[in-house]
Design an enzyme around this catalytic site. Sequence first.
Site, short mmCIF file in Angstrom:
data_model
loop_
_atom_site.label_atom_id
_atom_site.label_comp_id
_atom_site.label_asym_id
_atom_site.label_seq_id
_atom_site.Cartn_x
_atom_site.Cartn_y
_atom_site.Cartn_z
N TYR A 130 0.84 -1.21 0.00
CA TYR A 130 0.00 0.00 0.00
C TYR A 130 0.87 1.25 0.00
O TYR A 130 1.91 1.29 0.67
CB TYR A 130 -0.88 0.04 1.26
N TYR A 169 -0.90 -10.02 0.42
CA TYR A 169 0.19 -9.58 1.29
C TYR A 169 0.03 -10.19 2.67
O TYR A 169 -1.08 -10.54 3.08
CB TYR A 169 0.25 -8.05 1.37
N ARG A 179 -3.55 -11.82 3.29
CA ARG A 179 -4.81 -11.36 2.73
C ARG A 179 -4.90 -11.80 1.28
O ARG A 179 -3.96 -11.62 0.51
CB ARG A 179 -4.90 -9.82 2.75
N HIS A 182 -7.50 -8.05 -2.88
CA HIS A 182 -8.82 -7.43 -2.64
C HIS A 182 -8.76 -5.94 -2.94
O HIS A 182 -7.70 -5.32 -2.92
CB HIS A 182 -9.28 -7.66 -1.20
N HIS A 184 -10.80 -2.48 -1.57
CA HIS A 184 -11.73 -1.91 -0.59
C HIS A 184 -12.73 -1.00 -1.30
O HIS A 184 -12.35 -0.23 -2.19
CB HIS A 184 -10.98 -1.07 0.45
#
Lengths: 264, 208
Positions: A130, A169, A179, A182, A184
């Site tokens: 991120y 990640y 995870r 995905h 959000h």
Amino acid sequence: MNAQARIPALQDPRLNRPEPFSPPLGDGGFFQRDRSMHPPAHAPGYKSSVLRSPRQALLSLENSISEITGPVFGHNDLGPLDNDLIRNYAKDGDPVGERIIVHGRVLDETGRGVPNTLVEFWQANAGGRYRHKKDTYLAPIDPNFGGCGRALTDDTGYYYFRTVKPGPYPWRNYVNSWRPAHIHFSVFGSGFAQRLITQMYFEGDPLIPVCPILTTIPDKDALDRLVAPLDLNASTPFDSLAYRFDIVLRGQRSTYFENRPEGN
Amino acid sequence: MPQPLNYLKETASQTAGPYVHIGLIPAMAGFDIFEKNFSNVLVTPNTSGERITLEGKVLDGTGSPLRDVLLEIWQANASGRYNHPADRSAAALEEDFRGWGRAGSDFDSGLVTFETIKPGAITDKAGRKCAPHVNVWIVARGINIGLNTRLYFSDEEAANAADPVLNLVEPPVRRKTLVATRSARDGKVVYSFTINLQGLEETVFFDV
């Protein structure tokens, strides 16, 4: 490719039903939220929820004007590249990763499209990192990828955006928790009681059944509805694959007002 | 078998996660991307009403502030009118006061602030006066579905005592968890609040 070109909305066979309707005698309230379709606040397998979950019962509130209303957004709130994550942070080229289109409709529980509502999205880059000052994962930042965007649904509730597929990640829950890939999503609807944040997953991801966050959802069908299928028909040949993700917000009863039904 | 009703099901909620700022407040994540950004400042120079600062923290079950929480507020204007077509009250609408804002907590202190105006009282469908209040929605890592609560104002004792929602709260000792405390600081009006996710002082959360 012209990212702003309108991708035609597809007919969803699940929605092949008569026009939605509701009697003109309603109180304007939203349908009761079915909490069995949502993760419980306290879900010990997702450890962060343990100290952050209320323990008292929620106080049920019949919807007043405070819940039926909510913020209204318009095209003035957005910039022209807001729904193009391939270009909206590009510095000296395109971001690394599988180019994808994500599209779908925001509907309510009656099957009606939710028009002109704000949809916001954010994600990791193709390596699972991120762009956030608190993310320290060793995968590199992509200099050409910001990882966020937003769109306003059209008159039928349709939205789309272009991005690269995020990577999985690791995170600190169990020692080896990962995870699934995905994106959000944040959605408003027409009233503040419809406000929803969720995550979209990708068809076929083997991390889905072992994700401690995704498996907080007790209902298997509700979980499956967060998984976007590959939509080859909406893909752009020699350019981008496409995934389809419909989002359903709470339905709403009509408002009885001066002998005139509203909201139908 | 009766006829099927065929309603769709609401999409399941998922946590906003620790990096919610990227999507909703990118400047807090550490970068600049949108031409226009949403913020915790609801007022413009033209907004009518008493300027107030809402300031508070969200505490976890150990009493520690959440430092990665995001709050949104939704409120009426100073006349008690929401800027939404479903509000058809006679109170004056202000087109340039949206009545909505969002704020992330400070990464060190956990403090959340909003610059807004004190909303007016609104009238409910039954014609009852509702005490001035701000609607609050809370998301964060570890919060699986957004939490709804309200903030009322400590200097509205009579209105609060008659408020139909506050009066639903049992036992009554819990009502104070929804009331922000007024004070003056450097000539500004500040309302302070604490939202406790757990414990003896757990805040009242609503299933709206």
